[in-house]
Design an enzyme around this catalytic site. Structure first.
Site, PDB file in Angstrom:
ATOM      1  N   LYS A 501       0.843  -1.194   0.000  1.00 29.22           N
ATOM      2  CA  LYS A 501       0.000   0.000   0.000  1.00 29.22           C
ATOM      3  C   LYS A 501       0.884   1.251   0.000  1.00 29.22           C
ATOM      4  CE  LYS A 501      -0.396   0.005   5.064  1.00 29.22           C
ATOM      5  NZ  LYS A 501      -1.296   0.024   6.223  1.00 29.22           N
ATOM      6  N   TYR A 728      14.707  31.597   2.358  1.00 30.18           N
ATOM      7  CA  TYR A 728      13.509  32.358   2.712  1.00 30.18           C
ATOM      8  C   TYR A 728      13.505  32.773   4.180  1.00 30.18           C
ATOM      9  CZ  TYR A 728      11.155  31.252  -1.708  1.00 30.18           C
ATOM     10  OH  TYR A 728      10.801  31.171  -3.017  1.00 30.18           O
TER      11      TYR A 728
END
Length: 834
Positions: A501, A728
């Protein structure tokens, strides 16, 4: 090899269970997925993690008529087959290899060590094969089985053999030595690999040196004190062995000295020692086309070996410059126009071609099969034999398109006519690239197999096209290793449900599922129906369980033979209603999940009686398994609660099983539970994160291998003055004049923003470097002030063998599951098999 089956019976001290006349044997086989020339193959039923006797019927159906077994077989089912009974099939295989080796009187190079065995072997093959007919171990065939298979590849035309030997504990080298019987030995180095199998490094080197006990010559590096001392002791005890060494010490046979290193090469001086060297040459400069220490050391082993074999310094220099850092593995890549590429473009011999073809065969695909192959001139194989084998492979493996490169193909065009639907012949790689556009690659499964001189990596680059610099490498060998580690803890009749999965925990669903199917897992488990549908559309036949089914997907689950988990009366009633509306009489397999303490999905205790009643009235639903989920199997402090869960599950599951006349299987354990609660293995276990190299209990982590390496490259290097800011929000502040590297990975690739500002670290140029500033969407920056030899384009390890994903996860307060599953789909997955 070429033996009659009656000869082999005598060689391995066997007894015929059933004899059906004489058969000529030219090859052995241990895996039904890798059968070729079945009528001349001998199948050894090895008893390991998988018992080879279970695959006799499959092998027989594929044409095998000669078997070596260690248990009595109902031979009436196989009336035209020969069966030889032995005590131990592995020992019989090794005995055949020992006998076969004794038929040859040629130089045999045996290589062992902790690192570098395979690369030294492959480089020596490349350096020698233009002058001699060389046989070598395919890939990393260095185990008790691999060495036997390698030695059995020796043929009468071979002039020199090169085999590698790998061990993991005391006592393993004796059998390898008997099979290889090297005349020339190479000890690469002694490192940390397999330390757990030895009481000390000294014990490990002593065990490895047993390979060379009957050698005429032993080549080693004197600069490792442990090796120097152990080799000296061995030579003293066995004075007939000639020690040939290299190192910086003046008493080494070849004295080396570093002169210069550039970005692409290194220059060393070499000279024969004045103290009893077997060589006699003055100081000479030699250019080595590598700059990293490991490659230089491997190259020096090759140079020393060539000198011992009588090559001149001038010839060696020319040959060495042709060496490159080669991928010692098959690589599965995604390319242009929905093409998939198996890149095996570094060697050219029939044995490695057979391995590549077998790997291709294991990939379930509906795509057109294309073979791009060069001539095998340097392998010493006669042209007519090569073309004949190629014709056989084209038919056997159902290639629809052939692209040949080399003059051999130019001469053999007529013989290839009619063997393949579409074919192209080019005199050189350059000619192919000039005409690349006319080849119209689209929706194809392409195998590239080329000799080194044809530089097929140029074709690979065209087939792949523009790629993102960040790649997740998936080591399929490591996946198989981890599966087998867990299987070694299981009782014999306990199956494995493999969890694929969440894109196989970020590793890629189709490729992982395909490999697991070949490893005969009992079930695959996905989270949602969509994941199962993708697997079915790509040829996966193994039963698939859907753990989080949605009622709207019942029709697709039925269409693609997917089996839903049923966890509540509500979803059960929806499935019943769906089955009655459909009214077609087909039985629907289901898996019942019980609530035992996780308090997630599952039938609570008070619903069990009603559940049984409903299912007894709806026999179109068949219970395949009953299961539950442990909440804390990895944590010893929660063992009391875990045992309560086990007891509750036993009670509830037995109540359900007793209510039905057909067999119903049970499973409870997850990865951590397999190690810690063997009493609760039942019929299946569910193997999830452990399959991908993470032991949540941390009790057996050293046995597991990380299957993924997330890597990127340096996009730019720049100098940042003290007090300047990086990234940033100006979060990264240079506390000194600083050199930084900008990496081509960011949070859009799945690199968590929490690693910013010194929390995360990566590996570049063999050294760790910390993140500086915030993680950006597509980039991040690292402080590399302390690293001198660093260049734009250098590879950077984000997670992998050195930068542990487990430790990195702990730094940001999460688990490895999260980091793996967050790796973005835009990050290209590259699969390889050693």
């Amino acid at each position: 090899m070429k033996y009659q089956i009656t000869e082999i019976n005598k060689i391995i001290n066997g007894n015929f269970l059933h004899e059906n006349g004489s058969s000529t044997i030219t090859q052995v086989c241990i895996d039904t997925r890798q059968i070729s020339s079945a009528n001349q193959s001998l199948f050894f039923c090895l008893v390991a993690r998988n018992d080879g006797h279970q695959f006799i019927e499959n092998a027989y159906q594929k044409g095998i008529r000669n078997f070596v077994v260690s248990t009595k077989i109902d031979t009436e089912k196989y009336p035209d087959a020969n069966f030889i009974l032995v005590d131990n099939t592995l020992h019989a295989l090794q005995q055949l290899a020992i006998y076969h080796r004794q038929q040859f009187n040629i130089p045999v190079i045996g290589i062992t060590g902790s690192n570098g065995k395979t690369i030294v072997k492959e480089w020596l093959y490349q350096l020698l094969s233009s002058d001699k007919h060389v046989v070598k171990s395919p890939k990393s065939y260095n185990s008790q089985i691999g060495v036997a298979l390698s030695v059995l590849n020796m043929e009468n035309e071979d002039e020199i053999a090169i085999f590698e030997a790998g061990i993991s504990t005391v006592g393993e080298m004796e059998n390898l030595q008997k099979m290889i019987q090297p005349t020339i030995g190479i000890l690469t180095n002694i490192g940390s690999a397999h330390d757990a199998g030895f009481s000390s490094r000294e014990e490990k080197v002593e065990e490895k040196l047993k390979l060379f006990k009957t050698c005429e010559t032993l080549i080693s590096n004197d600069d490792f004190s442990l090796v120097y001392g152990a080799v000296g002791k061995m030579i003293k005890e066995n004075p007939t062995i000639k020690s040939v060494s290299f190192g910086v010490n003046v008493d080494s046979s070849i004295v080396i000295a570093f002169i210069k290193k550039s970005t692409t090469y290194s220059i060393y001086s070499i000279e024969s020692s004045p103290y009893g060297s077997p060589f006699n040459f003055l100081s000479t400069k030699i250019k080595i086309p590598f700059t990293d220490d490991a490659s230089i050391e491997n190259c020096l082993h090759c140079i020393t070996t060539l000198l011992w074999l009588g090559y001149s310094i001038e010839t060696i220099q020319t040959k060495i410059l042709s060496l490159r850092n080669l991928p010692m593995r098959l690589e599965l890549k995604y390319g242009i126009n929905n093409c998939t590429i198996i890149d095996d473009s570094y060697s050219a011999d029939l044995h490695s071609l057979q391995i590549a073809l077998d790997f291709l065969k294991q990939q379930d695909t509906n795509k057109k099969k294309t073979l791009i192959i060069s001539e095998f001139e340097e392998s010493g194989l006669p042209e007519n034999v090569f073309i004949q084998k190629l014709q056989e492979f084209i038919v056997q493996y159902k290639f629809e398109k052939l692209i040949g490169v080399g003059k051999s193909f130019m001469r053999a065009i007529e013989s290839l006519n009619g063997k393949v639907k579409e074919w192209y012949i080019f005199e050189s790689t350059e000619k192919l690239l000039e005409q690349f556009s006319i080849l119209k690659f689209e929706n194809e499964f392409i195998l590239l197999k080329g000799a080194r001189k044809f530089e097929f990596e140029k074709i690979t680059a065209q087939l792949i096209g523009q790629t993102h610099e960040t790649v997740l490498e998936i080591n399929l060998n490591a996946l198989v290793n981890n599966l087998n580690v867990y299987r070694s803890f299981l009782k014999k009749d306990c199956g494995v449900i493999a969890m694929v999965k969440a894109f196989s925990y970020g590793s890629g669903n189709i490729e992982i599922a395909s490999l697991l199917e070949k490893q005969h897992v009992s079930y695959l488990a996905v989270a949602y129906a969509d994941e199962g549908v993708v697997l079915r559309k790509n040829g996966i036949q193994t039963p698939i369980m859907v753990m989080n089914p949605d009622a709207k997907d019942f029709d697709r689950m039925l269409e693609f033979n997917l089996e839903p988990e049923i966890y509540s009366l509500e979803i059960l009633q929806k499935l019943i209603s769906f089955s009655k509306v459909l009214n077609f009489g087909k039985v629907i397999n289901i898996h019942l999940k019980l609530e035992t303490g996780m308090n997630r999905l599952g039938f609570p205790v008070h619903d069990i009686d009603e559940l049984i009643s409903i299912l007894q009235q709806n026999q179109q639903l068949k219970i395949e398994t009953v299961f539950s989920h442990l909440a804390g199997s990895e944590d010893a402090q929660l063992d009391e609660f875990t045992n309560q869960q086990i007891n509750t599950f036993n009670e509830l599951s037995q109540k359900i099983i007793a209510a039905f006349k057909y067999p119903i299987k049970k499973h409870l354990l997850n990865s951590a539970g397999i190690f810690r609660f063997p009493n609760a293995q039942f019929d299946y276990v569910r193997l999830g994160i452990g399959l991908y190299g993470v032991d949540a209990s941390n009790n057996f982590q050293e046995k597991l291998l990380p299957i993924g390496k997330l890597k990127t490259r340096i996009a730019q290097l720049k100098n940042v003055p003290k007090s300047a800011t990086v990234g940033y929000s100006r979060k990264g502040i240079a506390d000194k004049d600083m050199k930084i590297a900008v990496l081509a990975i960011g949070y859009a690739d799945g690199y968590d923003r929490r690693f910013g500002n010194g929390v995360g670290e990566v590996l570049v140029a063999g050294q760790r470097a910390k993140i500086i500033g915030n993680i950006c969407m597509d980039m991040c920056m690292i402080d590399v002030t302390h690293i001198d030899e660093i260049h734009e384009g250098d590879e950077v390890e984000i997670y992998g063998p050195t930068i542990s994903i487990i430790q990195q996860a702990k730094k940001i307060g999460t688990i490895a599951y999260e980091l793996l599953t967050h790796i973005s789909v835009r990050v290209k997955r590259l699969y390889y098999l050693d």
